[in-house]
Scaffold this motif. Structure first.
Motif, PDB file in Angstrom:
ATOM      1  N   GLU A  47       0.825  -1.212   0.000  1.00  0.00           N
ATOM      2  CA  GLU A  47       0.000   0.000   0.000  1.00  0.00           C
ATOM      3  C   GLU A  47       0.860   1.263   0.000  1.00  0.00           C
ATOM      4  O   GLU A  47       0.511   2.263  -0.645  1.00  0.00           O
ATOM      5  CB  GLU A  47      -0.933  -0.021   1.210  1.00  0.00           C
ATOM      6  CG  GLU A  47      -2.077  -1.019   1.062  1.00  0.00           C
ATOM      7  CD  GLU A  47      -2.965  -1.070   2.280  1.00  0.00           C
ATOM      8  OE1 GLU A  47      -2.606  -0.445   3.310  1.00  0.00           O
ATOM      9  OE2 GLU A  47      -4.032  -1.731   2.221  1.00  0.00           O
ATOM     10  N   ARG A  48       1.999   1.220   0.723  1.00  0.00           N
ATOM     11  CA  ARG A  48       2.909   2.374   0.696  1.00  0.00           C
ATOM     12  C   ARG A  48       3.488   2.576  -0.704  1.00  0.00           C
ATOM     13  O   ARG A  48       3.573   3.703  -1.203  1.00  0.00           O
ATOM     14  CB  ARG A  48       4.039   2.176   1.710  1.00  0.00           C
ATOM     15  CG  ARG A  48       3.628   2.397   3.156  1.00  0.00           C
ATOM     16  CD  ARG A  48       4.848   2.565   4.042  1.00  0.00           C
ATOM     17  NE  ARG A  48       5.723   1.398   3.984  1.00  0.00           N
ATOM     18  CZ  ARG A  48       5.635   0.349   4.804  1.00  0.00           C
ATOM     19  NH1 ARG A  48       4.690   0.314   5.731  1.00  0.00           N
ATOM     20  NH2 ARG A  48       6.478  -0.668   4.691  1.00  0.00           N
ATOM     21  N   GLY A  49       3.879   1.459  -1.349  1.00  0.00           N
ATOM     22  CA  GLY A  49       4.453   1.556  -2.697  1.00  0.00           C
ATOM     23  C   GLY A  49       3.442   2.059  -3.713  1.00  0.00           C
ATOM     24  O   GLY A  49       3.764   2.925  -4.543  1.00  0.00           O
ATOM     25  N   ILE A  50       2.228   1.534  -3.660  1.00  0.00           N
ATOM     26  CA  ILE A  50       1.199   1.982  -4.600  1.00  0.00           C
ATOM     27  C   ILE A  50       0.812   3.429  -4.324  1.00  0.00           C
ATOM     28  O   ILE A  50       0.573   4.216  -5.245  1.00  0.00           O
ATOM     29  CB  ILE A  50      -0.023   1.049  -4.526  1.00  0.00           C
ATOM     30  CG1 ILE A  50       0.351  -0.340  -5.059  1.00  0.00           C
ATOM     31  CG2 ILE A  50      -1.192   1.615  -5.316  1.00  0.00           C
ATOM     32  CD1 ILE A  50      -0.762  -1.347  -4.974  1.00  0.00           C
ATOM     33  N   GLY A  51       0.759   3.776  -3.034  1.00  0.00           N
ATOM     34  CA  GLY A  51       0.456   5.165  -2.691  1.00  0.00           C
ATOM     35  C   GLY A  51       1.509   6.121  -3.235  1.00  0.00           C
ATOM     36  O   GLY A  51       1.179   7.194  -3.772  1.00  0.00           O
TER      37      GLY A  51
END
Length: 222
Positions: A56-60
């Motif tokens: 989720e951090r990477g996609i964000g």
């Protein structure tokens, strides 16, 4: 309560004792399997949570970079830059056995090994934010595949744990008590039959002794 279909014979008693031994052994094995599945499931849940947060951090970060790139570039230039991808990814799906549960296993390979091939455009007319977005998505791909693998494994293992739990409960609360009750019932009936046979034999013995006594008395009278 003992089953009405059980015949109170020694052969049936032996059969019920073997059935009980098998059920007790199977109950222990299933309990061990359930406990080990639970241990591995909890480990997978922890890994899954960490992977989801990382993905989720990477996609964000990638979405944020795409928003910045879209603000810095014209839409037609952005669409043209991403229209013809240069790199190609092939996904291989397999499986592995975890406590008799077939869980998926994913791997991927790229058409070329050059890390710069993820950029399908030249750098002259694009923004650095677009480069960051593409790099973020490329970096998150391995974790994304691992997350998909882990989440599906959690689902399959949860279903197997529930199935194993039902089997353990069926053995523990139904089959084993019923078989024990059948054994008690057959044993009681066999003991009753044995006592009845002994009483009949004693009566026959008394009758024979009485007849022998009367015979001796008649012979003495003659």
């Amino acid at each position: 309560m003992a089953s009405t279909h059980v015949n109170p014979t020694r052969m049936e008693l032996t059969k019920q004792k073997k059935k009980l031994a098998t059920a007790v052994r199977g109950h222990k094995l299933l309990k061990d399997k359930r406990d080990e599945l639970m241990r591995q499931f909890l480990e997978l849940v922890r890994v899954n949570k960490a992977l989801r947060e990382k993905v989720e951090r990477g996609i964000g970060a990638a979405n944020q970079n795409f928003v910045m790139a879209r603000a810095a570039m014209e839409d037609e230039y952005l669409a043209a830059a991403l229209m013809t991808p240069k790199q190609e990814v092939t996904l291989d799906a397999g499986s592995r056995n975890v406590m008799s549960v077939e869980v998926p296993q994913f791997s991927y390979r790229t058409r070329t090994s050059d890390p710069g091939d993820i950029y399908s455009y030249g750098f002259a007319f694009t923004s650095s934010e677009l480069d960051g977005a593409v790099k973020s998505l490329a970096d998150v791909l391995p974790d994304l595949l691992q997350l998909a693998e882990c989440e599906k494994a959690c689902q399959l293992m949860a279903a197997e744990i529930e199935k194993t739990r039902r089997r353990v409960n069926a053995l523990e609360h139904v089959m084993i008590p019923e078989t024990q009750e059948n054994i008690r019932y057959i044993t009681m009936k066999l003991d009753e039959n044995e006592r009845s046979t002994q009483i009949r034999l004693m009566k026959v013995k008394d009758m024979m002794l009485e007849q022998a006594h009367h015979y001796k008395e008649r012979q003495a009278a003659d």
